[in-house]
Design a protein around this motif. Structure first.
Motif, PDB file in Angstrom:
ATOM      1  N   ARG A 153       0.595  -1.176   0.243  1.00 12.84           N
ATOM      2  CA  ARG A 153      -0.025   0.012   0.093  1.00 12.84           C
ATOM      3  C   ARG A 153       1.251   1.173  -0.194  1.00 12.84           C
ATOM      4  N   ARG A 154       1.790   1.203   0.864  1.00  8.26           N
ATOM      5  CA  ARG A 154       2.921   2.822   0.739  1.00  8.26           C
ATOM      6  C   ARG A 154       3.136   2.692  -0.391  1.00  8.26           C
ATOM      7  N   VAL A 155       3.755   1.576  -0.979  1.00  7.12           N
ATOM      8  CA  VAL A 155       4.509   1.768  -2.895  1.00  7.12           C
ATOM      9  C   VAL A 155       3.418   1.915  -3.188  1.00  7.12           C
ATOM     10  N   GLY A 156       2.323   1.432  -3.394  1.00  8.94           N
ATOM     11  CA  GLY A 156       1.203   2.319  -4.466  1.00  8.94           C
ATOM     12  C   GLY A 156       1.029   4.219  -3.709  1.00  8.94           C
ATOM     13  N   THR A 157       0.802   4.249  -2.554  1.00 10.44           N
ATOM     14  CA  THR A 157       1.115   5.690  -2.206  1.00 10.44           C
ATOM     15  C   THR A 157       1.813   6.732  -3.189  1.00 10.44           C
ATOM     16  N   VAL A 158       3.690   6.073  -3.027  1.00  8.11           N
ATOM     17  CA  VAL A 158       4.759   6.909  -3.629  1.00  8.11           C
ATOM     18  C   VAL A 158       4.375   6.696  -5.211  1.00  8.11           C
ATOM     19  N   VAL A 159       4.036   5.955  -5.665  1.00  8.45           N
ATOM     20  CA  VAL A 159       3.371   6.022  -6.639  1.00  8.45           C
ATOM     21  C   VAL A 159       2.851   6.477  -7.788  1.00  8.45           C
ATOM     22  N   HIS A 160       2.342   6.711  -6.689  1.00  5.28           N
ATOM     23  CA  HIS A 160       0.808   7.790  -7.143  1.00  5.28           C
ATOM     24  C   HIS A 160       1.429   8.991  -7.339  1.00  5.28           C
ATOM     25  N   MET A 215      10.080   6.647   0.707  1.00  3.52           N
ATOM     26  CA  MET A 215       9.561   5.610   0.509  1.00  3.52           C
ATOM     27  C   MET A 215       9.510   5.671   2.522  1.00  3.52           C
ATOM     28  N   LYS A 216      10.819   6.049   2.784  1.00  5.65           N
ATOM     29  CA  LYS A 216      11.463   6.026   4.084  1.00  5.65           C
ATOM     30  C   LYS A 216      10.168   7.536   4.541  1.00  5.65           C
ATOM     31  N   ARG A 217       9.602   7.840   4.170  1.00  3.13           N
ATOM     32  CA  ARG A 217       8.572   9.049   4.449  1.00  3.13           C
ATOM     33  C   ARG A 217       7.108   8.297   5.058  1.00  3.13           C
ATOM     34  N   SER A 218       7.375   7.259   3.454  1.00  4.77           N
ATOM     35  CA  SER A 218       5.955   7.012   3.873  1.00  4.77           C
ATOM     36  C   SER A 218       5.752   5.412   5.199  1.00  4.77           C
ATOM     37  N   ASP A 219       7.476   4.921   5.693  1.00  2.00           N
ATOM     38  CA  ASP A 219       7.330   3.678   6.128  1.00  2.00           C
ATOM     39  C   ASP A 219       7.551   3.139   6.294  1.00  2.00           C
ATOM     40  N   VAL A 220       7.901   3.069   4.875  1.00  4.11           N
ATOM     41  CA  VAL A 220       8.292   1.455   4.410  1.00  4.11           C
ATOM     42  C   VAL A 220      10.053   0.737   5.525  1.00  4.11           C
ATOM     43  N   ASP A 221       9.455   0.248   6.438  1.00  6.28           N
ATOM     44  CA  ASP A 221      11.017  -1.035   6.617  1.00  6.28           C
ATOM     45  C   ASP A 221      11.799  -1.174   6.047  1.00  6.28           C
ATOM     46  N   ASN A 277      12.730  -0.464  -5.827  1.00  8.07           N
ATOM     47  CA  ASN A 277      12.887  -1.352  -7.205  1.00  8.07           C
ATOM     48  C   ASN A 277      11.262  -1.421  -7.645  1.00  8.07           C
ATOM     49  N   LEU A 278      10.486  -2.034  -6.819  1.00  6.51           N
ATOM     50  CA  LEU A 278       8.942  -1.938  -7.487  1.00  6.51           C
ATOM     51  C   LEU A 278       8.670  -0.910  -8.200  1.00  6.51           C
ATOM     52  N   ALA A 279       8.572   0.149  -7.302  1.00  7.43           N
ATOM     53  CA  ALA A 279       8.417   2.019  -8.146  1.00  7.43           C
ATOM     54  C   ALA A 279       8.975   2.322  -8.937  1.00  7.43           C
ATOM     55  N   GLU A 280      10.126   2.501  -9.204  1.00 11.27           N
ATOM     56  CA  GLU A 280      10.504   2.534  -9.855  1.00 11.27           C
ATOM     57  C   GLU A 280      10.174   1.363 -10.872  1.00 11.27           C
TER      58      GLU A 280
END
Length: 202
Positions: A26-33, A63-69, A78-81
């Motif tokens: 979910r956090r990856v999704g938020t960053v990608v958006h 990602m760090k700011r979005s609390d990805v551990d 990598n997924l976002a890229e």
């Protein structure tokens, strides 16, 4: 109240599943958006896969700011890229992010609509991407960072359209009432270069 699926992997059919893999997705999704909005607003011609790679350190910070551990950080970046690069090299993705009339990202949409019980219900949504195309149609597009492996991709996308159709149709009714234009709906999957579009049901 309906909130747009800005968190594209949220569970529509029950309570959130708070496992780390799900939270990271979910956090990856938020960053990608967020980055799709940046690319769109800066102009897609200013971006290419090389620039996405060069922005990796900034995506990591996001990602760090979005609390990805930490243990999931490399795979999340990598997924976002991959999602962003796919969008840039996919003709449908480029069309979505290209300049259009009345174009907007994260467009706030509010109003009253009838629910399935024919009762008035307040809707507050954030539309990932909207614009008017050369035929005068108003598009409402949601990004979904879901993944799918193996066979059956088309069937997966068909199920996704069914899953989100009611919500998207509600958005369409509000937009039609506001603009007086015919509306088309779309779901775009950057990780899959997947796409579904349809005319809304009234």
């Amino acid at each position: 109240t309906f909130i747009s699926d800005s968190d594209p992997d949220s569970n529509l059919d029950g309570p959130p599943q708070f496992d780390w893999a799900g939270l990271t997705a979910r956090r990856v999704g938020t960053v990608v958006h967020r980055w799709l909005r940046v690319i769109c607003e800066q102009g897609i011609d200013a971006w290419n896969p090389g620039r996405i790679k060069a922005a990796g350190s900034l995506i990591r910070i996001d990602m760090k700011r979005s609390d990805v551990d930490e243990k999931n950080l490399n795979s999340a970046v990598n997924l976002a890229e991959t999602a962003l690069t796919n969008t840039l090299i996919d003709s449908r993705g480029r069309w979505i992010l290209s300049p259009h009339a009345s174009g907007a990202c994260e467009y706030a949409l509010s109003g009253i609509d009838k629910n399935k019980s024919d009762k008035n219900e307040s809707i507050n949504a954030v539309i990932d991407r909207t614009f008017v195309d050369e035929d005068g149609l108003c598009w409402i597009i949601d990004y979904k960072t879901s993944t799918h492996t193996g066979a059956g991709l088309e069937e997966f996308l068909d199920r996704e359209q069914i899953r989100y159709a009611d919500r998207m149709n509600r958005y369409a009714r509000l937009m039609q009432a506001m603009t007086g234009r015919d509306v088309k709906l779309g779901l775009y999957y950057p990780l899959l270069c997947g796409w579904r579009e349809w005319a809304p049901e009234n």
